[in-house]
Structures are given as structure tokens and as C-alpha cells.
Design a protein around this motif. Structure first.
Motif, PDB file in Angstrom:
ATOM      1  N   MET A  51       0.850  -1.166   0.000  1.00  0.00           N
ATOM      2  CA  MET A  51       0.000   0.000   0.000  1.00  0.00           C
ATOM      3  C   MET A  51       0.895   1.227   0.000  1.00  0.00           C
ATOM      4  SD  MET A  51      -3.112   0.950   2.559  1.00  0.00           S
ATOM      5  CE  MET A  51      -4.168  -0.319   1.961  1.00  0.00           C
ATOM      6  N   TYR A  52       0.549   2.203  -0.821  1.00  0.00           N
ATOM      7  CA  TYR A  52       1.316   3.422  -0.955  1.00  0.00           C
ATOM      8  C   TYR A  52       0.682   4.497  -0.085  1.00  0.00           C
ATOM      9  CZ  TYR A  52       3.443   7.461  -3.202  1.00  0.00           C
ATOM     10  OH  TYR A  52       4.113   8.618  -3.444  1.00  0.00           O
ATOM     11  N   THR A  53       1.434   5.111   0.798  1.00  0.00           N
ATOM     12  CA  THR A  53       0.903   6.105   1.717  1.00  0.00           C
ATOM     13  C   THR A  53       1.668   7.409   1.566  1.00  0.00           C
ATOM     14  OG1 THR A  53       0.361   4.375   3.311  1.00  0.00           O
ATOM     15  CG2 THR A  53       0.401   6.608   4.138  1.00  0.00           C
ATOM     16  N   THR A  54       0.923   8.516   1.492  1.00  0.00           N
ATOM     17  CA  THR A  54       1.540   9.839   1.485  1.00  0.00           C
ATOM     18  C   THR A  54       1.005  10.624   2.661  1.00  0.00           C
ATOM     19  OG1 THR A  54      -0.176  10.776   0.074  1.00  0.00           O
ATOM     20  CG2 THR A  54       1.768   9.872  -1.022  1.00  0.00           C
ATOM     21  N   GLN A  55       1.770  11.630   3.076  1.00  0.00           N
ATOM     22  CA  GLN A  55       1.346  12.479   4.184  1.00  0.00           C
ATOM     23  C   GLN A  55       1.296  13.917   3.705  1.00  0.00           C
ATOM     24  OE1 GLN A  55       3.718  12.171   7.688  1.00  0.00           O
ATOM     25  NE2 GLN A  55       2.287  13.326   8.920  1.00  0.00           N
ATOM     26  N   LEU A  56       0.134  14.551   3.901  1.00  0.00           N
ATOM     27  CA  LEU A  56      -0.027  15.941   3.510  1.00  0.00           C
ATOM     28  C   LEU A  56       0.655  16.845   4.525  1.00  0.00           C
ATOM     29  CD1 LEU A  56      -3.765  15.879   2.397  1.00  0.00           C
ATOM     30  CD2 LEU A  56      -1.734  15.659   0.975  1.00  0.00           C
ATOM     31  N   ASP A  57       0.742  18.137   4.209  1.00  0.00           N
ATOM     32  CA  ASP A  57       1.397  19.099   5.108  1.00  0.00           C
ATOM     33  C   ASP A  57       0.702  19.222   6.454  1.00  0.00           C
ATOM     34  OD1 ASP A  57       3.277  19.643   3.173  1.00  0.00           O
ATOM     35  OD2 ASP A  57       2.139  21.330   2.329  1.00  0.00           O
ATOM     36  N   ASN A  58      -0.629  18.993   6.479  1.00  0.00           N
ATOM     37  CA  ASN A  58      -1.362  19.120   7.738  1.00  0.00           C
ATOM     38  C   ASN A  58      -1.415  17.808   8.521  1.00  0.00           C
ATOM     39  OD1 ASN A  58      -3.075  17.738   6.097  1.00  0.00           O
ATOM     40  ND2 ASN A  58      -4.798  19.150   6.267  1.00  0.00           N
ATOM     41  N   ILE A 105      -2.453  14.736   7.464  1.00  0.00           N
ATOM     42  CA  ILE A 105      -3.431  13.749   7.018  1.00  0.00           C
ATOM     43  C   ILE A 105      -2.734  12.710   6.145  1.00  0.00           C
ATOM     44  CG2 ILE A 105      -5.507  13.373   5.632  1.00  0.00           C
ATOM     45  CD1 ILE A 105      -6.440  16.154   6.453  1.00  0.00           C
ATOM     46  N   LEU A 106      -3.034  11.445   6.386  1.00  0.00           N
ATOM     47  CA  LEU A 106      -2.460  10.364   5.599  1.00  0.00           C
ATOM     48  C   LEU A 106      -3.409   9.974   4.476  1.00  0.00           C
ATOM     49  CD1 LEU A 106      -1.059   8.011   8.385  1.00  0.00           C
ATOM     50  CD2 LEU A 106       0.192   9.663   7.002  1.00  0.00           C
ATOM     51  N   ASN A 107      -2.876   9.771   3.293  1.00  0.00           N
ATOM     52  CA  ASN A 107      -3.639   9.277   2.151  1.00  0.00           C
ATOM     53  C   ASN A 107      -3.096   7.910   1.791  1.00  0.00           C
ATOM     54  OD1 ASN A 107      -5.354  11.435   1.780  1.00  0.00           O
ATOM     55  ND2 ASN A 107      -3.903  12.537   0.495  1.00  0.00           N
ATOM     56  N   ASN A 108      -3.957   6.900   1.807  1.00  0.00           N
ATOM     57  CA  ASN A 108      -3.561   5.547   1.448  1.00  0.00           C
ATOM     58  C   ASN A 108      -4.061   5.226   0.052  1.00  0.00           C
ATOM     59  OD1 ASN A 108      -2.392   4.993   3.954  1.00  0.00           O
ATOM     60  ND2 ASN A 108      -4.384   4.485   4.824  1.00  0.00           N
ATOM     61  N   TYR A 109      -3.184   4.674  -0.757  1.00  0.00           N
ATOM     62  CA  TYR A 109      -3.530   4.301  -2.124  1.00  0.00           C
ATOM     63  C   TYR A 109      -3.277   2.808  -2.298  1.00  0.00           C
ATOM     64  CZ  TYR A 109      -3.235   9.321  -2.874  1.00  0.00           C
ATOM     65  OH  TYR A 109      -3.416  10.666  -2.789  1.00  0.00           O
ATOM     66  N   ALA A 110      -4.196   2.151  -2.923  1.00  0.00           N
ATOM     67  CA  ALA A 110      -4.026   0.721  -3.191  1.00  0.00           C
ATOM     68  C   ALA A 110      -2.960   0.527  -4.256  1.00  0.00           C
ATOM     69  CB  ALA A 110      -5.345   0.103  -3.641  1.00  0.00           C
ATOM     70  N   LYS A 111      -2.297  -0.607  -4.183  1.00  0.00           N
ATOM     71  CA  LYS A 111      -1.305  -0.943  -5.199  1.00  0.00           C
ATOM     72  C   LYS A 111      -2.044  -1.271  -6.490  1.00  0.00           C
ATOM     73  CE  LYS A 111       2.339  -4.215  -6.232  1.00  0.00           C
ATOM     74  NZ  LYS A 111       3.008  -5.442  -5.835  1.00  0.00           N
ATOM     75  N   GLU A 112      -1.641  -0.654  -7.579  1.00  0.00           N
ATOM     76  CA  GLU A 112      -2.313  -0.886  -8.850  1.00  0.00           C
ATOM     77  C   GLU A 112      -1.849  -2.223  -9.431  1.00  0.00           C
ATOM     78  OE1 GLU A 112      -1.965   2.305 -11.570  1.00  0.00           O
ATOM     79  OE2 GLU A 112      -2.688   3.793 -10.142  1.00  0.00           O
ATOM     80  N   PRO A 113      -2.791  -3.040  -9.891  1.00  0.00           N
ATOM     81  CA  PRO A 113      -2.396  -4.337 -10.453  1.00  0.00           C
ATOM     82  C   PRO A 113      -1.680  -4.163 -11.790  1.00  0.00           C
ATOM     83  CG  PRO A 113      -4.729  -3.977 -10.756  1.00  0.00           C
ATOM     84  CD  PRO A 113      -4.225  -2.844  -9.913  1.00  0.00           C
ATOM     85  N   GLU A 114      -0.866  -5.126 -12.106  1.00  0.00           N
ATOM     86  CA  GLU A 114      -0.161  -5.102 -13.380  1.00  0.00           C
ATOM     87  C   GLU A 114      -1.157  -5.323 -14.515  1.00  0.00           C
ATOM     88  OE1 GLU A 114       3.300  -7.694 -15.594  1.00  0.00           O
ATOM     89  OE2 GLU A 114       3.235  -7.631 -13.411  1.00  0.00           O
ATOM     90  N   MET A 115      -1.046  -4.507 -15.559  1.00  0.00           N
ATOM     91  CA  MET A 115      -1.991  -4.620 -16.675  1.00  0.00           C
ATOM     92  C   MET A 115      -1.557  -5.724 -17.633  1.00  0.00           C
ATOM     93  SD  MET A 115      -2.953  -0.699 -17.641  1.00  0.00           S
ATOM     94  CE  MET A 115      -3.857  -1.290 -19.045  1.00  0.00           C
ATOM     95  N   TYR A 116      -2.556  -6.355 -18.232  1.00  0.00           N
ATOM     96  CA  TYR A 116      -2.287  -7.343 -19.263  1.00  0.00           C
ATOM     97  C   TYR A 116      -3.424  -7.292 -20.273  1.00  0.00           C
ATOM     98  CZ  TYR A 116      -5.681 -10.132 -16.666  1.00  0.00           C
ATOM     99  OH  TYR A 116      -6.817 -10.559 -16.030  1.00  0.00           O
TER     100      TYR A 116
END
Length: 56
Positions: A1-8, A10-21
Motif C-alpha cells: 500500500m502506498y501512503t503519502t502524508q499531507l502538510d497538515n 493527514i495520511l492518504n492511502n492508495y491501493a497498489k495498482e495491479p499489473e496490466m495485461y
């Protein structure tokens, strides 16, 4: 899971994108199988509708 933190803080969690085929075109056997399944489904639904009219 990819997580970023904003300046204030707040954590934003992003799901791992599946490999395209790319999908492959169905073989002749698979096409026949799909046609058979479609025919059986049509027959089943038709039988259900006729049965429902019969008991009404």
C-alpha cells in the motif's frame, strides 16, 4: 500500500495498482463453448417464462 502524508498531517492511502495485461481472443473451442452456454441460458430463461405463464 502506498501512503503519502499531507502538510497538515493527514495520511492518504492508495491501493497498489495491479499489473496490466491484454486479453487474448478466445479460441475456436472457447467460442463454441460460449455459444453453447448462451443457447442453454436462452432455453432456460424461455422455459422459466413459459412456466410462469402456465401457472398464472
Amino acid at each position: 500500500m502506498y501512503t503519502t502524508q499531507l502538510d497538515n498531517g493527514i495520511l492518504n492511502n492508495y491501493a497498489k495498482e495491479p499489473e496490466m495485461y491484454y486479453a487474448t481472443y478466445p479460441s475456436a473451442f472457447e467460442q463454441q463453448r460460449y455459444a453453447l452456454q448462451g443457447g442453454l441460458a436462452t432455453l432456460f430463461v424461455t422455459a422459466l417464462v413459459l412456466f410462469s405463464f402456465g401457472i398464472h
